[in-house]
Design a protein around this motif. Sequence first.
Motif, PDB file in Angstrom:
ATOM      1  N   ALA A  48      13.491  56.149  41.302  1.00 24.08           N
ATOM      2  CA  ALA A  48      13.750  57.581  41.125  1.00 24.08           C
ATOM      3  C   ALA A  48      12.536  58.340  40.618  1.00 24.08           C
ATOM      4  O   ALA A  48      12.278  59.472  41.046  1.00 24.08           O
ATOM      5  CB  ALA A  48      14.926  57.782  40.168  1.00 24.08           C
ATOM      6  N   PHE A  49      11.776  57.731  39.718  1.00 23.41           N
ATOM      7  CA  PHE A  49      10.694  58.463  39.059  1.00 23.41           C
ATOM      8  C   PHE A  49       9.291  58.071  39.522  1.00 23.41           C
ATOM      9  O   PHE A  49       8.347  58.822  39.297  1.00 23.41           O
ATOM     10  CB  PHE A  49      10.793  58.288  37.535  1.00 23.41           C
ATOM     11  N   PHE A  50       9.159  56.913  40.174  1.00 26.83           N
ATOM     12  CA  PHE A  50       7.813  56.440  40.489  1.00 26.83           C
ATOM     13  C   PHE A  50       7.575  56.109  41.966  1.00 26.83           C
ATOM     14  O   PHE A  50       6.437  55.884  42.359  1.00 26.83           O
ATOM     15  CB  PHE A  50       7.472  55.203  39.639  1.00 26.83           C
ATOM     16  N   SER A  51       8.629  56.057  42.780  1.00 31.10           N
ATOM     17  CA  SER A  51       8.460  55.676  44.186  1.00 31.10           C
ATOM     18  C   SER A  51       8.149  56.893  45.048  1.00 31.10           C
ATOM     19  O   SER A  51       8.838  57.917  44.968  1.00 31.10           O
ATOM     20  CB  SER A  51       9.734  54.996  44.704  1.00 31.10           C
ATOM     21  N   GLU A  52       7.128  56.783  45.905  1.00 31.28           N
ATOM     22  CA  GLU A  52       6.781  57.875  46.817  1.00 31.28           C
ATOM     23  C   GLU A  52       7.820  58.012  47.922  1.00 31.28           C
ATOM     24  O   GLU A  52       8.072  59.104  48.417  1.00 31.28           O
ATOM     25  CB  GLU A  52       5.402  57.635  47.442  1.00 31.28           C
ATOM     26  N   GLU A  53       8.425  56.886  48.341  1.00 30.14           N
ATOM     27  CA  GLU A  53       9.369  56.911  49.458  1.00 30.14           C
ATOM     28  C   GLU A  53      10.798  57.238  49.017  1.00 30.14           C
ATOM     29  O   GLU A  53      11.547  57.850  49.761  1.00 30.14           O
ATOM     30  CB  GLU A  53       9.395  55.551  50.189  1.00 30.14           C
ATOM     31  N   ALA A  54      11.181  56.810  47.804  1.00 29.37           N
ATOM     32  CA  ALA A  54      12.594  56.903  47.422  1.00 29.37           C
ATOM     33  C   ALA A  54      12.806  57.573  46.067  1.00 29.37           C
ATOM     34  O   ALA A  54      13.811  57.328  45.415  1.00 29.37           O
ATOM     35  CB  ALA A  54      13.213  55.499  47.405  1.00 29.37           C
ATOM     36  N   GLY A  55      11.879  58.406  45.650  1.00 30.03           N
ATOM     37  CA  GLY A  55      12.017  59.044  44.350  1.00 30.03           C
ATOM     38  C   GLY A  55      11.708  60.524  44.382  1.00 30.03           C
ATOM     39  O   GLY A  55      11.551  61.125  45.452  1.00 30.03           O
ATOM     40  N   ILE A  56      11.646  61.117  43.202  1.00 28.25           N
ATOM     41  CA  ILE A  56      11.302  62.537  43.093  1.00 28.25           C
ATOM     42  C   ILE A  56       9.886  62.726  43.604  1.00 28.25           C
ATOM     43  O   ILE A  56       8.966  62.011  43.206  1.00 28.25           O
ATOM     44  CB  ILE A  56      11.390  62.998  41.623  1.00 28.25           C
ATOM     45  N   ASP A  57       9.723  63.674  44.514  1.00 25.53           N
ATOM     46  CA  ASP A  57       8.385  63.970  45.029  1.00 25.53           C
ATOM     47  C   ASP A  57       7.714  64.926  44.037  1.00 25.53           C
ATOM     48  O   ASP A  57       7.838  66.146  44.127  1.00 25.53           O
ATOM     49  CB  ASP A  57       8.482  64.604  46.422  1.00 25.53           C
ATOM     50  N   TRP A  58       6.994  64.344  43.079  1.00 28.45           N
ATOM     51  CA  TRP A  58       6.363  65.153  42.037  1.00 28.45           C
ATOM     52  C   TRP A  58       5.310  66.088  42.614  1.00 28.45           C
ATOM     53  O   TRP A  58       5.019  67.140  42.023  1.00 28.45           O
ATOM     54  CB  TRP A  58       5.754  64.251  40.965  1.00 28.45           C
ATOM     55  N   ASN A  59       4.725  65.713  43.756  1.00 25.99           N
ATOM     56  CA  ASN A  59       3.754  66.609  44.393  1.00 25.99           C
ATOM     57  C   ASN A  59       4.413  67.933  44.761  1.00 25.99           C
ATOM     58  O   ASN A  59       3.840  69.005  44.573  1.00 25.99           O
ATOM     59  CB  ASN A  59       3.151  65.951  45.641  1.00 25.99           C
ATOM     60  N   VAL A  60       5.633  67.860  45.311  1.00 28.42           N
ATOM     61  CA  VAL A  60       6.360  69.082  45.674  1.00 28.42           C
ATOM     62  C   VAL A  60       6.724  69.875  44.418  1.00 28.42           C
ATOM     63  O   VAL A  60       6.530  71.095  44.355  1.00 28.42           O
ATOM     64  CB  VAL A  60       7.637  68.730  46.478  1.00 28.42           C
ATOM     65  N   VAL A  61       7.235  69.186  43.391  1.00 25.14           N
ATOM     66  CA  VAL A  61       7.672  69.861  42.162  1.00 25.14           C
ATOM     67  C   VAL A  61       6.505  70.581  41.486  1.00 25.14           C
ATOM     68  O   VAL A  61       6.603  71.762  41.105  1.00 25.14           O
ATOM     69  CB  VAL A  61       8.320  68.848  41.196  1.00 25.14           C
ATOM     70  N   PHE A  62       5.365  69.896  41.355  1.00 22.71           N
ATOM     71  CA  PHE A  62       4.243  70.506  40.648  1.00 22.71           C
ATOM     72  C   PHE A  62       3.497  71.525  41.508  1.00 22.71           C
ATOM     73  O   PHE A  62       2.894  72.464  40.973  1.00 22.71           O
ATOM     74  CB  PHE A  62       3.299  69.420  40.114  1.00 22.71           C
TER      75      PHE A  62
END
Length: 431
Positions: A48-62
Motif C-alpha cells: 500500500a505504501f511502498f509498491s509502485e505497481e500496487a500502492g499509493i502513487d506518491w508521485n501523483v499525490v505530491f
Amino acid sequence: MGTLAWIAVVVFVTAYVLIATEKINRVAVALGGAAVMLAVGATDAEHAFFSEEAGIDWNVVFLLLGMMLIVGVLKRTGLFEYVAIWAAKKARGRPFPIMVILIVVTGVVSAALDNVTTVLLVAPVTLLVCDRLGVPPIPFLIAEVLASNIGGTATLVGDPPNIIIASRSGLSFNAFLSVLAPFVLVVLVVLVLLCRFMFRQAFRYDAERAAQVMALRERDAIREPRLVVLSLSVLAVVLAAFTLHTVLGLEPSVVALLGGLLLLALSRLDPAEVARDVEWPTLIFFAGLFVMVGGLVATGVIDELARAATDAVGDRMWPATMLLLWASAGLSAIVDNIPYVATMSPIVAEMVDAAGGNDHAQVLWWALALGADLGGNATAVGASANVVVLGIAERAGHKITFWGFTKYGLIVTVISVALAVPYLWLRFFVG
C-alpha cells in the motif's frame, strides 16, 4: 482466482457502488475501502505504501500538492480574474464562445502540461467567468475536464498513462505527437459540437451582465504585480523542468513540490492560509483509491483479466487492437487509468514481441493509450483530472454528482473511442 481475490473484488465493487450512488461521502468510502483491503489481507503496508505497481502513487499525490500550492499563491494575485475578464471580453459575454475558448485552451495546454496541472489552473478562471456572467459553472467545468483528458492524449507528457507506456515501449515524444496529435485535434472539434448540444440550456445570454463585463478593465484585476511576476517565473521554471525531467533526473512530482514550496517561501504569504486552499479531501481520496486498486493488483485480479483477454485474441492483430482499445476504455472508466496502464503495459509488451515487435505491432500500444486516456472521461473517477475538478467545484459550492458528470462523459467517451476505430484501421492496417 483465489478467495482473497474474490473478497478484493467484492470490496472494490461495493465501494464503487457507494461512490456512484453518493449515499456516503466519497472520501469516507475510499478510506473505508482501503482499510478493509488492508484488514482482510488483500494488500499490506508494504504494497500500500511502498509498491509502485500496487500502492499509493506518491508521485501523483505530491505532483498535485505542489501544483495546488502554486495555484493557491496565484489566486491571491488577481491573475485568474484578469484571464477571466479577458476571455469574457473576447467572447463578448456570450457563454458558448467562452466555452469554446476554454475547451481549446484546456485541450492545447493539456498536451504541453499534464492534464491535472491544466485543470488546476483553468478551473478557478472558469468559476470566475461564470460568476461574472451569471451562468451555471458546472457545464463549463465538465467540458474542460473532458477537453483536458482528450488534449492530454496527444503527447507523451500530457497524460500520466502515456509516460508509463513510453517507458515500457521505448516510443519517443515525436512518435506520440505524430500518431496521436492529429486524431486528438479531430476529437476536440467533435467535443465542441457535442457540448453545443449537451449543454445548450446553459448558454443563457444576459445582455446586461455582458455589458458590465465589457466595461471592465483587465489590468484593474491585478492586486499584486510583484507576486504575479514571481509566480509566473516559478511556474515557467517548473514547466520547463517537467519537459526536461529525464535530463535533470528529477521526477515531475519533485519538481512540482519544490516549485510550490519555493514560491510559498518567496511570496511572504501566510503558509497556513495558502495551505487552506489545497484540496486535501481530493488528495486523501486518491490515496484511498490507489490502495483499493492496489488490492486488485496485489491479488492478481487485474492481471487475470488482462491475461484472459490476451489468450482470447492470440496473434490476430485487428481483434487484439479492438479488444485492447475497448477493454482499456471500459476498465479505465471504472478504475483510475494510471494503475490500469501500469498493470497492462508488461502484458502489451509481451503481445507486441509475440507479434514480431515491428512498426505494425506497435498499434497495440496506441490502442492501449487511446483506450485508457479517452476512457478516463467516461465516469467521475476515471481519470485524476476528473476527481480534482469535482473537488474544486464542491469547495466552490457547486457539487457535481457522480452521475451528473458520467451522463455527459459516457457520451463523449463512446463517440471518441468509436472514432479511434477507423483511425487505427486506416493508419496501421490499410496499405
